[in-house]
Design an enzyme around this catalytic site. Structure first.
Site, PDB file in Angstrom:
ATOM      1  CB  SER A  35      -0.875  -0.024   1.260  1.00 15.61           C
ATOM      2  OG  SER A  35      -1.438   1.228   1.470  1.00 15.61           O
ATOM      3  CB  ALA A  46      20.301  -3.440  15.464  1.00 12.29           C
ATOM      4  CE  LYS A  74      23.849  -5.958  17.282  1.00 13.89           C
ATOM      5  NZ  LYS A  74      22.429  -6.326  17.255  1.00 13.89           N
ATOM      6  N   PRO A  92      28.717  -9.961  22.920  1.00 14.09           N
ATOM      7  CG  PRO A  92      30.922 -10.705  23.248  1.00 14.09           C
ATOM      8  CD  PRO A  92      29.585 -10.593  23.930  1.00 14.09           C
ATOM      9  CB  VAL A 195      -4.990  -5.882   0.152  1.00 11.27           C
ATOM     10  CG1 VAL A 195      -5.934  -7.037   0.454  1.00 11.27           C
ATOM     11  CG2 VAL A 195      -3.853  -6.327  -0.754  1.00 11.27           C
ATOM     12  CB  THR A 357      15.195 -11.390  17.902  1.00  9.17           C
ATOM     13  OG1 THR A 357      14.358 -10.633  18.769  1.00  9.17           O
ATOM     14  CG2 THR A 357      16.363 -11.944  18.675  1.00  9.17           C
ATOM     15  N   GLY A 358      14.030  -9.198  15.408  1.00  9.13           N
ATOM     16  CA  GLY A 358      12.922  -9.100  14.454  1.00  9.13           C
ATOM     17  C   GLY A 358      13.322  -9.584  13.069  1.00  9.13           C
ATOM     18  CB  ILE A 359      15.889  -8.415  10.702  1.00 10.97           C
ATOM     19  CG1 ILE A 359      15.177  -7.063  10.516  1.00 10.97           C
ATOM     20  CG2 ILE A 359      16.533  -8.867   9.396  1.00 10.97           C
ATOM     21  CD1 ILE A 359      16.084  -5.875  10.348  1.00 10.97           C
ATOM     22  CE1 TYR A 449      19.793 -21.804  15.614  1.00  8.11           C
ATOM     23  CE2 TYR A 449      17.773 -21.256  14.456  1.00  8.11           C
ATOM     24  CZ  TYR A 449      19.102 -21.010  14.724  1.00  8.11           C
ATOM     25  OH  TYR A 449      19.741 -19.965  14.134  1.00  8.11           O
TER      26      TYR A 449
HETATM   27  P1  FAD Z   1       5.781  -3.332   8.248  1.00  3.16           P
HETATM   28  O1  FAD Z   1       7.046  -2.608   8.148  1.00  3.16           O
HETATM   29  O2  FAD Z   1       4.725  -2.761   9.152  1.00  3.16           O
HETATM   30  O3  FAD Z   1       5.188  -3.441   6.774  1.00  3.16           O
HETATM   31  C1  FAD Z   1       3.837  -3.720   6.543  1.00  3.16           C
HETATM   32  C2  FAD Z   1       3.561  -3.613   5.061  1.00  3.16           C
HETATM   33  O4  FAD Z   1       2.226  -4.048   4.821  1.00  3.16           O
HETATM   34  C3  FAD Z   1       3.664  -2.210   4.491  1.00  3.16           C
HETATM   35  O5  FAD Z   1       4.322  -2.253   3.242  1.00  3.16           O
HETATM   36  C4  FAD Z   1       2.209  -1.802   4.253  1.00  3.16           C
HETATM   37  O6  FAD Z   1       2.068  -0.889   3.172  1.00  3.16           O
HETATM   38  C5  FAD Z   1       1.616  -3.157   3.928  1.00  3.16           C
HETATM   39  N1  FAD Z   1       0.162  -3.186   4.116  1.00  3.16           N
HETATM   40  C6  FAD Z   1      -0.524  -3.126   5.277  1.00  3.16           C
HETATM   41  N2  FAD Z   1      -1.851  -3.157   5.018  1.00  3.16           N
HETATM   42  C7  FAD Z   1      -1.982  -3.268   3.667  1.00  3.16           C
HETATM   43  C8  FAD Z   1      -3.095  -3.321   2.778  1.00  3.16           C
HETATM   44  N3  FAD Z   1      -4.350  -3.289   3.206  1.00  3.16           N
HETATM   45  N4  FAD Z   1      -2.843  -3.424   1.452  1.00  3.16           N
HETATM   46  C9  FAD Z   1      -1.593  -3.453   0.963  1.00  3.16           C
HETATM   47  N5  FAD Z   1      -0.500  -3.405   1.771  1.00  3.16           N
HETATM   48  C10 FAD Z   1      -0.714  -3.295   3.084  1.00  3.16           C
HETATM   49  N6  FAD Z   1      14.071  -5.760  14.163  1.00  3.16           N
HETATM   50  C11 FAD Z   1      15.394  -5.995  14.147  1.00  3.16           C
HETATM   51  O7  FAD Z   1      15.828  -7.018  13.633  1.00  3.16           O
HETATM   52  N7  FAD Z   1      16.255  -5.099  14.695  1.00  3.16           N
HETATM   53  C12 FAD Z   1      15.844  -3.971  15.319  1.00  3.16           C
HETATM   54  O8  FAD Z   1      16.669  -3.172  15.757  1.00  3.16           O
HETATM   55  C13 FAD Z   1      14.452  -3.742  15.420  1.00  3.16           C
HETATM   56  N8  FAD Z   1      13.976  -2.665  16.065  1.00  3.16           N
HETATM   57  C14 FAD Z   1      12.630  -2.495  16.163  1.00  3.16           C
HETATM   58  C15 FAD Z   1      12.111  -1.453  16.943  1.00  3.16           C
HETATM   59  C16 FAD Z   1      10.743  -1.308  17.094  1.00  3.16           C
HETATM   60  C17 FAD Z   1      10.200  -0.214  17.964  1.00  3.16           C
HETATM   61  C18 FAD Z   1       9.856  -2.186  16.417  1.00  3.16           C
HETATM   62  C19 FAD Z   1       8.375  -2.032  16.549  1.00  3.16           C
HETATM   63  C20 FAD Z   1      10.358  -3.200  15.634  1.00  3.16           C
HETATM   64  C21 FAD Z   1      11.734  -3.387  15.529  1.00  3.16           C
HETATM   65  N9  FAD Z   1      12.251  -4.442  14.795  1.00  3.16           N
HETATM   66  C22 FAD Z   1      13.585  -4.675  14.795  1.00  3.16           C
HETATM   67  C23 FAD Z   1      11.386  -5.310  14.013  1.00  3.16           C
HETATM   68  C24 FAD Z   1      11.419  -4.873  12.548  1.00  3.16           C
HETATM   69  O9  FAD Z   1      11.146  -3.492  12.445  1.00  3.16           O
HETATM   70  C25 FAD Z   1      10.384  -5.630  11.767  1.00  3.16           C
HETATM   71  O10 FAD Z   1      10.576  -6.998  11.997  1.00  3.16           O
HETATM   72  C26 FAD Z   1      10.510  -5.372  10.300  1.00  3.16           C
HETATM   73  O11 FAD Z   1      10.516  -4.014  10.023  1.00  3.16           O
HETATM   74  C27 FAD Z   1       9.435  -6.054   9.531  1.00  3.16           C
HETATM   75  O12 FAD Z   1       8.258  -5.336   9.516  1.00  3.16           O
HETATM   76  P2  FAD Z   1       7.140  -5.905   8.550  1.00  3.16           P
HETATM   77  O13 FAD Z   1       7.651  -5.875   7.168  1.00  3.16           O
HETATM   78  O14 FAD Z   1       6.640  -7.183   9.106  1.00  3.16           O
HETATM   79  O15 FAD Z   1       5.935  -4.856   8.726  1.00  3.16           O
END
Ligand code: FAD
Length: 514
Positions: A35, A46, A74, A92, A195, A357-359, A449
């Protein structure tokens, strides 16, 4: 199973599209719809050291993608003030040595050669204190014994037990942009649209998604990368979400992107997690800015106070920078793969980003998806194995994160006092008792794991300092000569590397100048 529709174009969506393309080439047709109105989360900078396998799998060298993503190195997570004000320790990317069958941390408890377990037991700690880069100016890695890419296995699963010495920081939106080009150049169809509806067939399986302007997108397999919304898995298929909030109460964050000048400000080669009154602040140095944010529990402070605290922490550089307030959904979907829909990224699950751990969850999920990719009969066991692999990874990381709070010596206000009495997962309670009489080893950490080796638990226990850990009694009966020699070897190696490696600033300045 040849037609894959990915909904969502954040880090999860584009990592999935790029990886599936690299794995299957044009034998699978991939469409990614994102979207223009719903933004990405915009944080997540990170990583874990395993991420390098992702880039290797895609055939990308550091020189290809790092400059495009403002990436830095890092070497660790640096924890500040978790024990008491002014204290810091590192977790580390370096395996812990053993001497005569006992981890060096165990020997350190019996023979503490200085006040710092991290500089005594790990070479990396001294390198980070001195802002050192893990590569020399001619690009050689810091250690001769780390073999370069061609000889290394290229999935996380094959790599367990080894430890590459660094991970990366990068700008999340630049990585998504880079991967967009990578994936679309290789045939992924990119649709920018909303969507608006999700179609199901008579069995309740997904049949298509409807978009506002591009009509109906049908597929065999649907990947839900819609972030915390969980549009396909949680909303359309109604898969329940299992909250971790009873054990990990931080549910909010406020983030800032602060400009920095590489010619003046030190580029610390680590992510820093600084404990605060109601959570902690992350600091992530990138080439042109610092990513920072306060992760906190809304039960203890409100968003205004969190933002004020963060701005004070950063200082004048934060004055004109807009704040991004984020509500976090902490926990995991009961199952990440239901029928023909797999959720990857925040839609699958998320724990607070204390150990980045998110990524890692995303990368691991994509690898498992390829490993358990279905044939036309949709063999149920493949989904079940995938789901238990993902569940184990997230539940295991939850235990590890809870240990940080339970272990933190800090108990100076209600937030930190509550971390000592809050429920911990049952299995962790049992392990905590074991660790009081013997530091963690392979037999006493979370058994399945989840990306974290025993040495990680050692670092957190010894660094946070609130749980009384004792050395193994057997060490009184074993000659300590070899252990003391190993401490000396760590010191010698660290001294040599601090003398010979460049700082991160020097290294990236050289890269910039070509
Ligand atoms: P999002 O980035 O939210 O993407 C969602 C997508 O869905 C967007 O493209 C949006 O346009 C699309 N979408 C939603 N609804 C619709 C619709 N109706 N139609 C079409 N498209 C739609 N992870 C790490 O590994 N290291 C970090 O340091 C880290 N720091 C973080 C800090 C915070 C505060 C948070 C909240 C998360 C952090 N994470 C970190 C996690 C990481 O940010 C996410 O795992 C990663 O960005 C993946 O996000 P995503 O793609 O699942 O969701």
């Amino acid at each position: 199973m040849r037609d894959v529709v990915i909904v969502g174009g954040g880090t999860a969506g584009w990592m999935t599209a790029a990886y599936l393309t690299a794995a299957f080439g044009n034998r699978v047709k991939i469409t990614l719809v994102e979207s223009a109105d719903v933004g990405t989360i915009g944080v997540g900078e990170a990583t874990f050291s395993d991420i390098r396998h992702f880039f290797e799998f895609l055939g990308l060298a550091e020189r290809d993608w790092m400059p495009a993503c403002n990436a830095t190195y890092k070497l660790a997570v640096r924890f500040e003030n978790w024990r008491e004000p002014g204290h810091h320790f590192y977790h580390p990317f370096e395996q812990l040595k053993s001497v005569k069958g006992f981890p060096l941390t165990d020997w350190w408890l019996r023979y503490p050669t200085s006040k710092r377990f991290d500089t005594d037991c790990f070479v990396m700690a001294s390198l980070i204190d001195a802002n050192r880069n893990p590569r020399y100016l001619d690009n050689r890695l810091l250690e001769q014994e780390f073999v370069e890419s061609d000889d290394l296995p290229n999935t996380i699963a094959e790599y367990q037990g080894a430890q590459f010495p660094y991970a990366y920081h990068f700008e999340a939106h630049l990585l998504a942009k880079y991967l967009t080009k990578y994936a679309t150049d290789r045939g992924v169809r990119h649709v920018v649209d909303n969507v608006v509806d999700v179609g199901r067939d008579e069995r309740g399986w997904l049949s298509h998604v409807d978009t506002a302007e591009h009509g109906r997108l049908a597929g065999d397999l649907f990947v839900d990368c819609t972030g915390f919304r969980g549009l396909l898995l949680n909303k359309a298929l109604e898969e329940p979400f299992v909250s971790y909030q009873d054990t990990l109460p931080n549910d909010s964050a406020v983030a800032l992107q602060v400009p920095m000048d590489m010619d003046k400000d030190p580029l610390r080669p680590c992510t820093t997690a600084t404990a605060q009154d109601a959570g902690w602040i992350w600091t992530i140095p990138l080439i042109s800015r610092i990513g920072t944010g306060y992760v906190y529990s809304g039960d203890y402070i409100d968003p205004e106070e969190a933002e004020r605290t963060l701005r004070e922490f950063v200082g004048p550089a934060a004055a004109d920078v807009p704040a991004n307030h984020i509500k976090m959904r902490i926990g995991r979907s009961r199952r990440s793969w239901v029928n023909n829909c797999v959720a990857i990224g925040l839609s699958s699950g998320f724990v607070e980003p204390l150990e980045s751990t998110g990524i890692f969850f995303i990368h691991y999920a994509i690898e498992q998806l390829v490993k358990y990719y279905p044939a036309a009969d949709w063999e149920r066991s493949l989904r079940e194995q995938y789901n238990s692999a993902l569940m184990n990874v997230m539940d295991g990381v939850r235990e590890f994160l809870v240990l940080h709070y339970r272990g933190a010596k800090r108990a100076d206000n209600q937030y930190w006092r509550d971390t000592k009495i809050r429920t911990v997962p049952d299995s962790l309670a049992e392990r905590l008792e074991q660790w009081e009489s013997k530091v963690p080893d392979a037999g006493t950490v979370y058994p399945r794991y989840h990306g974290l080796p025993p040495y990680s638990y050692n670092c957190v226990l010894l660094g946070t300092g609130g749980i009384d850990v004792r050395p193994s009694p057997a060490l009184d009966l074993i000659d300590e000569k070899d252990a003391l020699a190993e401490f000396q070897a760590v010191r010698d190696k660290a001294r040599h590397l601090v003398r010979t490696l460049p700082t991160q600033n020097e290294y990236f300045r050289r890269m910039r100048e070509g």
